[in-house]
Write a protein that holds these residues in place. Structure first.
Motif, mmCIF file in Angstrom:
data_model
loop_
_atom_site.group_PDB
_atom_site.id
_atom_site.type_symbol
_atom_site.label_atom_id
_atom_site.label_comp_id
_atom_site.label_asym_id
_atom_site.label_seq_id
_atom_site.Cartn_x
_atom_site.Cartn_y
_atom_site.Cartn_z
ATOM 1 N N THR A 103 0.812 -1.218 0.000
ATOM 2 C CA THR A 103 0.000 0.000 0.000
ATOM 3 C C THR A 103 0.845 1.268 0.000
ATOM 4 O O THR A 103 0.349 2.322 -0.360
ATOM 5 C CB THR A 103 -0.936 0.017 1.220
ATOM 6 O OG1 THR A 103 -0.141 -0.092 2.422
ATOM 7 C CG2 THR A 103 -1.925 -1.143 1.167
ATOM 8 N N ARG A 104 2.099 1.185 0.419
ATOM 9 C CA ARG A 104 3.016 2.322 0.405
ATOM 10 C C ARG A 104 4.351 1.858 -0.166
ATOM 11 O O ARG A 104 4.855 0.793 0.193
ATOM 12 C CB ARG A 104 3.238 2.876 1.819
ATOM 13 C CG ARG A 104 2.038 3.579 2.402
ATOM 14 C CD ARG A 104 1.784 4.930 1.715
ATOM 15 N NE ARG A 104 0.721 5.668 2.360
ATOM 16 C CZ ARG A 104 -0.569 5.536 2.064
ATOM 17 N NH1 ARG A 104 -0.931 4.666 1.115
ATOM 18 N NH2 ARG A 104 -1.490 6.248 2.679
ATOM 19 N N GLY A 105 4.912 2.698 -1.052
ATOM 20 C CA GLY A 105 6.170 2.328 -1.682
ATOM 21 C C GLY A 105 5.992 1.524 -2.950
ATOM 22 O O GLY A 105 6.963 0.995 -3.499
ATOM 23 N N ASN A 106 4.749 1.417 -3.474
ATOM 24 C CA ASN A 106 4.503 0.591 -4.643
ATOM 25 C C ASN A 106 4.710 1.322 -5.968
ATOM 26 O O ASN A 106 4.809 0.684 -7.017
ATOM 27 C CB ASN A 106 3.082 0.016 -4.605
ATOM 28 C CG ASN A 106 2.027 1.071 -4.314
ATOM 29 O OD1 ASN A 106 2.353 2.234 -4.151
ATOM 30 N ND2 ASN A 106 0.775 0.655 -4.250
ATOM 31 N N GLU A 107 4.779 2.656 -5.967
ATOM 32 C CA GLU A 107 4.896 3.392 -7.227
ATOM 33 C C GLU A 107 6.228 3.112 -7.949
ATOM 34 O O GLU A 107 6.272 3.051 -9.176
ATOM 35 C CB GLU A 107 4.749 4.903 -6.955
ATOM 36 C CG GLU A 107 3.335 5.338 -6.639
ATOM 37 C CD GLU A 107 2.404 5.196 -7.829
ATOM 38 O OE1 GLU A 107 2.901 5.225 -8.969
ATOM 39 O OE2 GLU A 107 1.185 5.047 -7.620
ATOM 40 N N ARG A 108 7.319 2.946 -7.187
ATOM 41 C CA ARG A 108 8.631 2.715 -7.811
ATOM 42 C C ARG A 108 9.083 1.278 -7.686
ATOM 43 O O ARG A 108 10.222 0.941 -8.027
ATOM 44 C CB ARG A 108 9.674 3.639 -7.171
ATOM 45 C CG ARG A 108 9.382 5.122 -7.384
ATOM 46 C CD ARG A 108 10.480 5.992 -6.797
ATOM 47 N NE ARG A 108 10.221 7.415 -7.023
ATOM 48 C CZ ARG A 108 11.022 8.391 -6.633
ATOM 49 N NH1 ARG A 108 12.153 8.096 -5.990
ATOM 50 N NH2 ARG A 108 10.712 9.651 -6.887
ATOM 51 N N LEU A 109 8.200 0.435 -7.225
ATOM 52 C CA LEU A 109 8.572 -0.967 -7.023
ATOM 53 C C LEU A 109 8.628 -1.693 -8.363
ATOM 54 O O LEU A 109 7.856 -1.397 -9.288
ATOM 55 C CB LEU A 109 7.531 -1.632 -6.107
ATOM 56 C CG LEU A 109 7.967 -2.858 -5.314
ATOM 57 C CD1 LEU A 109 9.160 -2.540 -4.426
ATOM 58 C CD2 LEU A 109 6.803 -3.357 -4.465
ATOM 59 N N ARG A 110 9.549 -2.666 -8.466
ATOM 60 C CA ARG A 110 9.683 -3.459 -9.693
ATOM 61 C C ARG A 110 9.326 -4.915 -9.410
ATOM 62 O O ARG A 110 9.398 -5.368 -8.262
ATOM 63 C CB ARG A 110 11.115 -3.376 -10.235
ATOM 64 C CG ARG A 110 11.554 -1.968 -10.610
ATOM 65 C CD ARG A 110 12.884 -1.992 -11.359
ATOM 66 N NE ARG A 110 13.922 -2.658 -10.594
ATOM 67 C CZ ARG A 110 14.687 -2.073 -9.672
ATOM 68 N NH1 ARG A 110 14.512 -0.789 -9.397
ATOM 69 N NH2 ARG A 110 15.603 -2.742 -9.033
ATOM 70 N N ASN A 111 8.921 -5.593 -10.435
ATOM 71 C CA ASN A 111 8.581 -7.006 -10.308
ATOM 72 C C ASN A 111 9.796 -7.811 -9.832
ATOM 73 O O ASN A 111 10.916 -7.598 -10.299
ATOM 74 C CB ASN A 111 8.081 -7.536 -11.658
ATOM 75 C CG ASN A 111 7.500 -8.928 -11.529
ATOM 76 O OD1 ASN A 111 6.846 -9.256 -10.535
ATOM 77 N ND2 ASN A 111 7.740 -9.771 -12.528
ATOM 78 N N GLN A 112 9.556 -8.690 -8.835
ATOM 79 C CA GLN A 112 10.574 -9.573 -8.266
ATOM 80 C C GLN A 112 11.629 -8.831 -7.446
ATOM 81 O O GLN A 112 12.690 -9.379 -7.135
ATOM 82 C CB GLN A 112 11.260 -10.409 -9.367
ATOM 83 C CG GLN A 112 10.314 -11.301 -10.134
ATOM 84 C CD GLN A 112 9.588 -12.294 -9.247
ATOM 85 O OE1 GLN A 112 10.181 -12.877 -8.338
ATOM 86 N NE2 GLN A 112 8.288 -12.471 -9.498
ATOM 87 N N GLN A 113 11.328 -7.600 -7.071
ATOM 88 C CA GLN A 113 12.246 -6.839 -6.237
ATOM 89 C C GLN A 113 12.061 -7.244 -4.776
ATOM 90 O O GLN A 113 10.936 -7.450 -4.311
ATOM 91 C CB GLN A 113 12.010 -5.336 -6.403
ATOM 92 C CG GLN A 113 13.012 -4.473 -5.627
ATOM 93 C CD GLN A 113 12.790 -2.997 -5.899
ATOM 94 O OE1 GLN A 113 11.980 -2.633 -6.740
ATOM 95 N NE2 GLN A 113 13.528 -2.153 -5.179
ATOM 96 N N THR A 114 13.165 -7.389 -4.073
ATOM 97 C CA THR A 114 13.078 -7.709 -2.636
ATOM 98 C C THR A 114 12.615 -6.471 -1.867
ATOM 99 O O THR A 114 12.915 -5.346 -2.248
ATOM 100 C CB THR A 114 14.419 -8.187 -2.078
ATOM 101 O OG1 THR A 114 15.401 -7.164 -2.297
ATOM 102 C CG2 THR A 114 14.860 -9.473 -2.758
ATOM 103 N N VAL A 115 11.870 -6.719 -0.763
ATOM 104 C CA VAL A 115 11.306 -5.611 0.009
ATOM 105 C C VAL A 115 11.556 -5.803 1.483
ATOM 106 O O VAL A 115 11.825 -6.923 1.958
ATOM 107 C CB VAL A 115 9.779 -5.476 -0.247
ATOM 108 C CG1 VAL A 115 9.478 -5.173 -1.723
ATOM 109 C CG2 VAL A 115 9.052 -6.731 0.208
#
Length: 352
Positions: free
Chosen positions: A334-346
């Motif tokens: 819900t937060r931090g998803n705008e710049r997230l990439r597929n298969q990126q560790t979080v």
């Protein structure tokens, strides 16, 4: 000589390249910080927004029950319990009438006492044959008249006392003064408006619902309200007029809420369900990432973000129904998803 210089340059480059390779970072970028929520199956229905307003359950105009000059009135906005004094009317004639009726009671009581003693004396004389039965009958008659006069004097006195109590204006229920129609020092007649009084703590929400949605209007149904600040309240239908009462063919519906924070006369928006609720998979609106090609979300599995394309559906408040490759219980970003990439560790910041 030139060939020798070129050869030295190539040897220098060969020595620099491995050094540059060793200077490159190892292990990739650090995990992206995100906040997550859980997808869930929830009852949800299409919502129609209808303007409404709040009102005090009871609004009344307090009138003078007696003539006189106003001595005092409660301040506008002041809160009062039931039977509390809201104002005072003065009438100087009442003091004179009280004295007059008290004297009338005393005179009537004296007559009753005298005639009662006279009756006892006549009875004694009659036994000695010193008084006639006519004397006794006349005394009994006079005593009955005197007792009647006493009862009337007492009744007039009680009526006067009741009128005096009406000089004090009392609150008919717990509430507050909302307006003045008269002022201290003003002479008022019986029946003249003094002030406006509203009940407190019992707000009623009024909304006019289009007749086409009459199937949704049921006593006890739970609807939501939104005030002008955007705050949501839970409300329950307490009653409605089972008829289209206006030219626009609308049903007048009353709701009540236990939540505080609303004022009488406040404009609100009623969120009325247009149909029966359905159980759908919902996520917070903030989880959606909207792009030209469509909407997607990120689902977290083992601290890795997986991009999932979704189709949106019904919305209710901060929740929205979606369909796609996810299920209830999945964690969505819900937060931090705008710049997230597929298969990126979080790194989940709000996980407990």
């Amino acid at each position: 000589m030139r060939q020798l210089l070129d050869k030295k340059m190539w040897i220098g480059l060969l020595m620099i390249v491995p050094t540059l390779g060793l200077a490159q970072p190892q292990g990739g970028p650090p995990p992206a910080p995100v906040q997550v929520a859980v997808a869930s199956n929830t009852q949800i229905a299409p919502i129609r927004e209808i303007p409404g307003f709040t009102k005090a359950r009871y609004i009344t105009t307090i009138k003078a029950e007696s003539s006189g000059r106003i001595v005092d009135l409660a301040d506008i906005g002041s809160q009062h319990e039931v039977s509390a004094a809201l104002g005072l009317i003065a009438d100087n004639e009442y003091a004179l009438r009280i004295e007059e009726l008290q004297n009338a009671i005393n005179n009537a009581q004296a007559s009753v006492d005298f005639l009662r003693q006279e009756s006892e004396r006549l009875q004694t004389l009659y036994q000695r044959k010193l008084a006639s039965s006519t004397d006794i009958d006349k005394n009994d008659s006079d005593l009955k008249i005197a007792r009647g006069d006493l009862a009337q004097a007492r009744a007039r006195y009680q009526q006067l006392q009741d009128e005096i109590t009406k000089l004090t204006v009392s609150a008919p229920f717990t509430g507050f003064v909302s307006a003045h129609h008269s002022q201290p020092g003003q002479w008022v007649n019986e029946g003249q408006d003094l002030l406006e009084y509203m009940s407190s703590g019992e707000l009623e929400i009024v909304v006019n619902v289009p007749l086409q949605y009459k199937s949704q209007v049921q006593v006890g149904a739970q609807w939501q309200l939104r005030d002008q600040a955007g705050t949501l309240y839970q409300a329950e239908i307490t009653g409605f007029v089972p008829a289209a009462t206006s030219n626009s063919r609308q049903i007048r519906v009353q709701l009540a809420t236990q939540d505080g924070g609303l004022f009488a006369g406040e404009a609100i928006t009623v969120l009325m369900p247009e149909a029966a609720p359905q159980e759908l998979l919902v996520i917070p609106r903030d989880a959606l990432v909207l792009r030209r090609q469509g909407a997607h979300i990120f689902v977290i599995n083992d601290a890795v973000a997986r991009r999932v394309a979704v189709t949106t559906g019904l919305a209710q408040g901060d929740l929205i129904a979606v369909s796609g490759d996810l299920q209830a219980g999945d964690q969505v970003v819900t937060r931090g998803n705008e710049r997230l990439r597929n298969q990126q560790t979080v790194q989940i910041l709000n996980e407990k």
